[in-house]
Design a protein around this motif. Structure first.
Motif, PDB file in Angstrom:
ATOM      1  N   UNK A  72      -9.855   8.616  -6.429  1.00 57.62           N
ATOM      2  CA  UNK A  72     -10.447   7.920  -5.849  1.00 57.62           C
ATOM      3  C   UNK A  72      -9.711   8.998  -4.117  1.00 57.62           C
ATOM      4  N   UNK A  73      -7.964   9.165  -4.108  1.00 63.22           N
ATOM      5  CA  UNK A  73      -7.889   9.640  -2.620  1.00 63.22           C
ATOM      6  C   UNK A  73      -7.800  10.939  -2.643  1.00 63.22           C
ATOM      7  N   UNK A  74      -7.152  11.151  -3.914  1.00 58.91           N
ATOM      8  CA  UNK A  74      -6.299  12.757  -3.571  1.00 58.91           C
ATOM      9  C   UNK A  74      -7.837  13.463  -4.230  1.00 58.91           C
ATOM     10  N   UNK A  75      -8.263  13.251  -4.940  1.00 55.12           N
ATOM     11  CA  UNK A  75      -9.964  14.092  -5.657  1.00 55.12           C
ATOM     12  C   UNK A  75     -11.210  13.606  -4.391  1.00 55.12           C
ATOM     13  N   UNK A  76     -11.291  12.129  -3.995  1.00 57.92           N
ATOM     14  CA  UNK A  76     -12.938  11.489  -3.966  1.00 57.92           C
ATOM     15  C   UNK A  76     -12.799  12.074  -2.172  1.00 57.92           C
ATOM     16  N   UNK A  77     -11.457  11.872  -1.450  1.00 60.70           N
ATOM     17  CA  UNK A  77     -11.782  11.836  -0.317  1.00 60.70           C
ATOM     18  C   UNK A  77     -11.034  10.525   0.363  1.00 60.70           C
ATOM     19  N   UNK A  78     -11.055   9.464  -0.141  1.00 59.04           N
ATOM     20  CA  UNK A  78     -10.744   8.562   1.048  1.00 59.04           C
ATOM     21  C   UNK A  78      -9.967   7.851   0.766  1.00 59.04           C
ATOM     22  N   UNK A  79      -8.719   8.451   1.442  1.00 61.69           N
ATOM     23  CA  UNK A  79      -7.817   8.544   2.192  1.00 61.69           C
ATOM     24  C   UNK A  79      -7.866   9.390   3.667  1.00 61.69           C
ATOM     25  N   UNK A 105      -7.082   1.536 -13.220  1.00 63.97           N
ATOM     26  CA  UNK A 105      -6.120   1.344 -11.535  1.00 63.97           C
ATOM     27  C   UNK A 105      -5.141   2.450 -11.558  1.00 63.97           C
ATOM     28  N   UNK A 106      -3.887   3.280 -11.969  1.00 66.12           N
ATOM     29  CA  UNK A 106      -3.771   4.319 -11.239  1.00 66.12           C
ATOM     30  C   UNK A 106      -4.832   5.907 -11.147  1.00 66.12           C
ATOM     31  N   UNK A 107      -5.340   6.098 -12.622  1.00 72.07           N
ATOM     32  CA  UNK A 107      -5.947   7.295 -12.720  1.00 72.07           C
ATOM     33  C   UNK A 107      -7.089   6.880 -11.235  1.00 72.07           C
ATOM     34  N   UNK A 160       0.684  -1.458  -0.028  1.00 70.25           N
ATOM     35  CA  UNK A 160      -0.122   0.245  -0.040  1.00 70.25           C
ATOM     36  C   UNK A 160       1.016   1.172  -0.065  1.00 70.25           C
ATOM     37  N   UNK A 161       1.723   0.856   1.052  1.00 73.75           N
ATOM     38  CA  UNK A 161       2.879   2.457   0.705  1.00 73.75           C
ATOM     39  C   UNK A 161       3.586   2.485  -0.885  1.00 73.75           C
ATOM     40  N   UNK A 162       4.427   1.488  -0.950  1.00 77.89           N
ATOM     41  CA  UNK A 162       5.328   1.721  -2.208  1.00 77.89           C
ATOM     42  C   UNK A 162       3.526   1.915  -3.524  1.00 77.89           C
ATOM     43  N   UNK A 163       2.367   1.707  -3.369  1.00 81.65           N
ATOM     44  CA  UNK A 163       1.305   2.192  -4.569  1.00 81.65           C
ATOM     45  C   UNK A 163       1.354   3.501  -4.519  1.00 81.65           C
ATOM     46  N   UNK A 164       1.063   3.629  -3.333  1.00 86.61           N
ATOM     47  CA  UNK A 164       1.192   5.375  -3.252  1.00 86.61           C
ATOM     48  C   UNK A 164       1.486   5.692  -3.062  1.00 86.61           C
ATOM     49  N   UNK A 165       3.029   6.160  -2.948  1.00 79.52           N
ATOM     50  CA  UNK A 165       4.093   6.901  -3.892  1.00 79.52           C
ATOM     51  C   UNK A 165       4.014   6.296  -5.436  1.00 79.52           C
ATOM     52  N   UNK A 166       4.164   5.567  -5.526  1.00 74.71           N
ATOM     53  CA  UNK A 166       4.185   5.708  -6.887  1.00 74.71           C
ATOM     54  C   UNK A 166       3.306   6.402  -7.552  1.00 74.71           C
ATOM     55  N   UNK A 185      -7.426   3.177  -0.686  1.00 75.85           N
ATOM     56  CA  UNK A 185      -8.418   2.093   0.206  1.00 75.85           C
ATOM     57  C   UNK A 185      -8.338   0.933  -0.033  1.00 75.85           C
ATOM     58  N   UNK A 186      -9.557  -0.114  -0.004  1.00 74.54           N
ATOM     59  CA  UNK A 186      -9.190  -1.554  -0.173  1.00 74.54           C
ATOM     60  C   UNK A 186      -9.318  -1.588  -2.293  1.00 74.54           C
ATOM     61  N   UNK A 187      -9.727  -0.374  -2.182  1.00 75.11           N
ATOM     62  CA  UNK A 187     -10.501  -0.657  -4.039  1.00 75.11           C
ATOM     63  C   UNK A 187      -8.839  -0.432  -4.322  1.00 75.11           C
ATOM     64  N   UNK A 188      -8.808  -0.226  -4.667  1.00 75.85           N
ATOM     65  CA  UNK A 188      -6.995   0.177  -4.843  1.00 75.85           C
ATOM     66  C   UNK A 188      -6.637  -1.311  -6.258  1.00 75.85           C
ATOM     67  N   UNK A 189      -6.116  -0.845  -7.172  1.00 76.48           N
ATOM     68  CA  UNK A 189      -5.520  -2.570  -7.542  1.00 76.48           C
ATOM     69  C   UNK A 189      -3.974  -1.750  -7.691  1.00 76.48           C
ATOM     70  N   UNK A 190      -3.663  -2.246  -6.347  1.00 83.08           N
ATOM     71  CA  UNK A 190      -2.078  -2.073  -5.798  1.00 83.08           C
ATOM     72  C   UNK A 190      -1.368  -3.147  -6.439  1.00 83.08           C
ATOM     73  N   UNK A 191      -1.959  -4.230  -7.355  1.00 85.88           N
ATOM     74  CA  UNK A 191      -0.611  -4.855  -7.850  1.00 85.88           C
ATOM     75  C   UNK A 191      -0.749  -4.322  -9.296  1.00 85.88           C
TER      76      UNK A 191
END
Ligand SMILES: Cc1cc2nc3c(=O)[nH]c(=O)nc-3n(C[C@H](O)[C@H](O)[C@H](O)COP(=O)(O)OP(=O)(O)OC[C@H]3O[C@@H](n4cnc5c(N)ncnc54)[C@H](O)[C@@H]3O)c2cc1C
Length: 573
Positions: A541-548, A534-536, A366-372, A556-562
């Protein structure tokens, strides 16, 4: 004796050593035999710094696909053991001021470690200084920015003089007679260090002197005076600058008060007759980071200076330079993000904890994907800004207006994200990341600088308000750009609507909030248009939708980390 006892195979000699002669080195060697080193990652180097989907796609999209082969070559060079070592050495061996020669003559020179010169030579020969201004190919400015995004993996500090050299050219063009002489040398791909007559060198470097003790953001308070001489366009300066980086440059754009008001001047370190111009360096700054680069405090007294642009229009003239250096601040922040993400991904791939590779631990993913996500958004915006700059200098009015506002927006937001990003990436290496040998402390220390110089956070945010107030075309250009993604993501559509509503109430106290919203909408719109879903989706979701949450690693769980990680770190880093 010490070297003998440090070699365990020479037992007879070792046993003859008395306790008193056992040295610290002996103890270290014996301790090292107590265990086998495991679970430490192999060196990352050599690696390909251009291996970045967001970078390569952006390069092609913004019209510089023709530069891809060169970029790939530079990427391999940046990630080579040699270049990484230069970066390390240039920062460990800081520049040294030499005010006088052995006979007592004032020289005001700065000595650099050879590694600095190697870095500079590559940067200049690869066209990362003024070269794009001499290159008619559409996309030349994008190619340079992309080059900076990969070569910056080697070292950040030397990006200061290359950036200022690049940026000086459009300002200098305001006085064609000066540009005629100096532009071919500022755009040269030859690195020719040393203080000599500028017009006789194979290539020049430029710096800038705006900031004084009593004020940097508010340069109107500058007290340095410029007195006209009998020769038209020639003045003498008297006063000081509080920050002037890269003082070994050949020429400087300097602000000073002339009879008609604040004006811009070209100040050479060596005059056309070969004598040294008065440029007395009082000290070099002792800085948090950016250690490879020298930042000085010069004094001017009878210093010869040539007027650039009309007298009294100093800010208007030098702002041409600042537009370019601001883009480079965004680029340098995006580079630090990508570099530290690559380091973090590599570590996580090779380090295990609690029975699994860190890269396979769900929370680390989750951390690495968020940084990515943050890194891709920064890189994509950087290249869009470079594309706008490239088309603006070729006469596109819409792109000029977008560049005007979006560069200040990007400078505010991307550089503001840098320190938090590099701290998080550093933490991915655990204690190893806090140790200088990892290189991460150097990247971390560099990050805050990018939001200070070329307009600190508040100054950039207020500059966005100024642009909106003075030039109606800039808001139009921004919303035209955002509208290109309309209908693709409901969260983005809602954010753009909020932004339009918020513009009517724009005020200084809310400037950061407004500019942050602009930056996030702009980044989201680019990702929605150009990045994988997946990136968009995770970004919106996080930076605009507040799910962060409030730190990285709270997707959030919905993020496709893979999918996010496979794109950012193919094979895992
Ligand atoms: C390593 C380094 C190298 C540098 N190299 C150069 C160089 O080569 N040439 C050069 O000319 N300068 C250089 N600078 C100077 C740099 O550009 C200035 O430090 C910067 O512009 C801020 O100016 P200041 O330090 O005077 O701070 P100030 O202008 O005093 O600002 C202090 C704080 O107040 C905020 N602020 C200012 N005005 C407002 C306002 N109206 N409303 C709200 N907040 C406000 C700023 O955002 C900042 O946070 C360098 C600085 C550093 C750290």
């Amino acid at each position: 004796m010490t070297s003998t006892v440090a070699q365990p195979q020479q037992d007879a000699t070792t046993q003859s050593v008395t306790a008193q002669t056992v040295t610290a080195q002996t103890v270290t060697a014996q301790t090292a035999t107590t265990h086998t080193v495991t679970n430490q990652p192999p060196p990352l180097t050599p690696y390909d710094a251009s291996e970045d989907a967001a970078l390569l796609e952006g390069l092609r999209r913004e019209g510089a696909g023709w530069a891809e082969a060169d970029l790939r070559r530079l990427g391999l060079r940046a990630g080579s053991e040699q270049a990484q070592e230069w970066g390390d050495l240039a920062n460990r061996h800081e520049p040294v001021l030499r005010t006088h020669d052995r006979y007592g003559h004032r020289v005001d020179e700065v000595d650099f470690h050879p590694a600095w010169h190697h870095l500079m030579e590559v940067a200049v020969t690869e066209g990362l200084a003024g070269a794009p201004w001499a290159d008619d190919r559409p996309g030349a400015h994008v190619a340079r920015t992309a080059g900076g995004l990969v070569w910056g993996h080697a070292e950040a500090g030397h990006g200061c003089p290359t950036s200022m050299t690049y940026a000086a050219v459009p300002a200098l063009r305001r006085t064609p007679e000066l540009a005629e002489v100096y532009e071919p040398l500022l755009t040269s791909r030859e690195y020719d260090p040393g203080l000599r007559i500028p017009a006789e060198k194979r290539g020049l470097l430029a710096g800038m002197g705006m900031t004084e003790k009593q004020g940097g953001s508010d340069v109107r308070t500058n007290t340095t005076t410029a007195t006209p001489t009998a020769e038209p366009g020639v003045y003498t300066l008297r006063g000081h600058k509080w920050f002037t980086s890269a003082p070994m440059c050949d020429v400087f754009l300097v602000l000073a008060q002339a009879p008609e008001g604040l004006s811009c001047f070209l100040v050479p370190r060596v005059l056309p007759d070969g004598t040294r111009n008065a440029f007395r360096i009082q000290r070099l700054k002792e800085k948090l980071g950016n250690r490879s680069n020298a930042s000085s405090e010069p004094e001017f007294d009878g210093t010869v200076a040539w007027l650039v642009g009309p007298e009294g229009q100093g800010v208007k003239t030098i702002i041409e330079m600042v537009n370019c250096t601001r883009l480079d601040c965004v680029m340098a922040s995006a580079t630090l993000m990508r570099k530290t993400l690559v380091e973090a991904g590599h570590h996580a791939r090779h380090r295990g904890a609690f029975g699994a590779r860190l890269l396979d631990q769900p929370l680390m993913r989750n951390v690495l994907a968020d940084l990515a996500l943050e890194s891709e958004a920064a890189t994509t915006l950087t290249l869009r800004l470079a594309g706008a700059a490239d088309r603006a200098v070729r006469g596109d009015a819409g792109e000029r207006a977008l560049r005007r506002i979006a560069t200040a927006v990007g400078k505010y937001w991307v550089t503001k994200r840098g320190p938090a990003f590099t701290a998080e990436a550093l933490e991915c290496l655990g204690g190893n990341g806090y140790v200088e040998e990892s290189g991460m402390p150097r990247h971390y220390r560099e990050a805050p600088l990018l939001s200070i110089w070329e307009g600190s956070g508040n100054v950039n945010a207020l500059d966005v308000l100024r642009a909106l107030g003075r030039e109606p075309a800039v808001a139009e250009a921004l919303f035209d750009e955002l509208d290109l993604a309309r209908g693709a993501d409901a969260r983005l559509d809602a954010a753009v609507t909020r932004l339009k509503d918020g513009l009517a109430e724009a005020s200084p106290v809310g400037a950061r909030r407004l500019v942050e919203h602009m930056a996030l909408a702009l980044q989201a719109s680019l990702l929605v248009r150009f990045a994988p879903p997946a990136v968009a989706d995770a970004f919106c979701a996080t930076r605009l939708g507040g799910d962060w949450g409030h730190s990285f690693g709270t997707l959030p769980d919905s993020a496709d980390l893979d999918a996010i990680l496979e794109r950012a770190l193919p094979g895992g880093g």
